[in-house]
Design an enzyme around this catalytic site. Structure first.
Site, PDB file in Angstrom:
ATOM      1  N   GLU A  68       2.076   1.575  -3.485  1.00 25.52           N
ATOM      2  CA  GLU A  68       0.820   2.105  -4.339  1.00 25.52           C
ATOM      3  C   GLU A  68       0.596   3.562  -4.350  1.00 25.52           C
ATOM      4  OE1 GLU A  68      -3.827   0.556  -4.898  1.00 25.52           O
ATOM      5  OE2 GLU A  68      -3.241   0.831  -2.857  1.00 25.52           O
ATOM      6  N   ARG A  95       0.747  -1.137  -0.161  1.00 24.12           N
ATOM      7  CA  ARG A  95       0.158   0.198  -0.088  1.00 24.12           C
ATOM      8  C   ARG A  95       0.919   1.325   0.011  1.00 24.12           C
ATOM      9  NH1 ARG A  95      -2.746  -2.765  -2.277  1.00 24.12           N
ATOM     10  NH2 ARG A  95      -4.756  -3.706  -1.177  1.00 24.12           N
ATOM     11  N   SER A 142      16.272  14.035  -1.724  1.00 24.32           N
ATOM     12  CA  SER A 142      17.421  13.074  -1.091  1.00 24.32           C
ATOM     13  C   SER A 142      16.684  12.149  -0.417  1.00 24.32           C
ATOM     14  CB  SER A 142      18.376  13.638  -0.463  1.00 24.32           C
ATOM     15  OG  SER A 142      19.356  12.750   0.124  1.00 24.32           O
TER      16      SER A 142
END
Length: 149
Positions: free
Chosen positions: A94, A91, A117
């Site tokens: 995602e 998730r 960074s």
């Protein structure tokens, strides 16, 4: 001479000792005097600990010198594919997949041509109460690095 214990094996021993002793990642971070998320990542094999930190946490958890030796080595960073399939990790992936292009566009609009960074970087996690269910708040804080030619 025996080979040095793998980071994966050392991480598994740390996590097992932590669980069996009823310790939290926060307990270990407090013991080491290091940030919570960094501590969990380091003890799970993603960052090297100093020799002193590795000995200290190994002693606290009752683990031997082989674990401390492994924890102090420079790791090969990254996450195996089978771990990436875990629902929580998936998730997060995602979320970056869906919002990554927008975040990139907003970073470029606000800062110019460059990147955030992940080396000069901190990450934190918090719980925020909400009437519809507690919320997970993850803060990624990275230095802006402009592209230079």
């Amino acid at each position: 001479m025996t080979p040095i214990m793998s980071r994966h094996e050392a991480a598994a021993l740390v996590d097992s000792a932590r669980i069996r002793q009823g310790r939290t990642w926060a307990n270990l971070a407090e013991h080491l005097g290091t940030p919570l998320v960094w501590t969990a990542a380091a003890l799970l094999g993603q960052h090297p600990l100093s020799t002193e930190q590795a000995r200290s946490v190994s002693d606290l958890l009752g683990l031997d010198d082989a674990v401390a030796e492994s924890l102090a080595l420079q790791p090969s960073r990254g996450t195996p594919a089978e771990v990436m399939a875990d629902p929580t990790i998936y998730r997060l992936t995602e979320a970056v997949s869906v919002y990554g292009p927008a975040l990139k566009a907003l970073i470029h609009e606000e800062f110019g041509d460059g990147i955030m960074s992940a080396i000069n970087f901190t990450v934190d996690i918090n719980r925020r109460a909400d009437p519809d269910g507690d919320r997970v708040v993850i803060t990624l804080d990275g230095k802006f690095l402009d592209y230079r030619w």
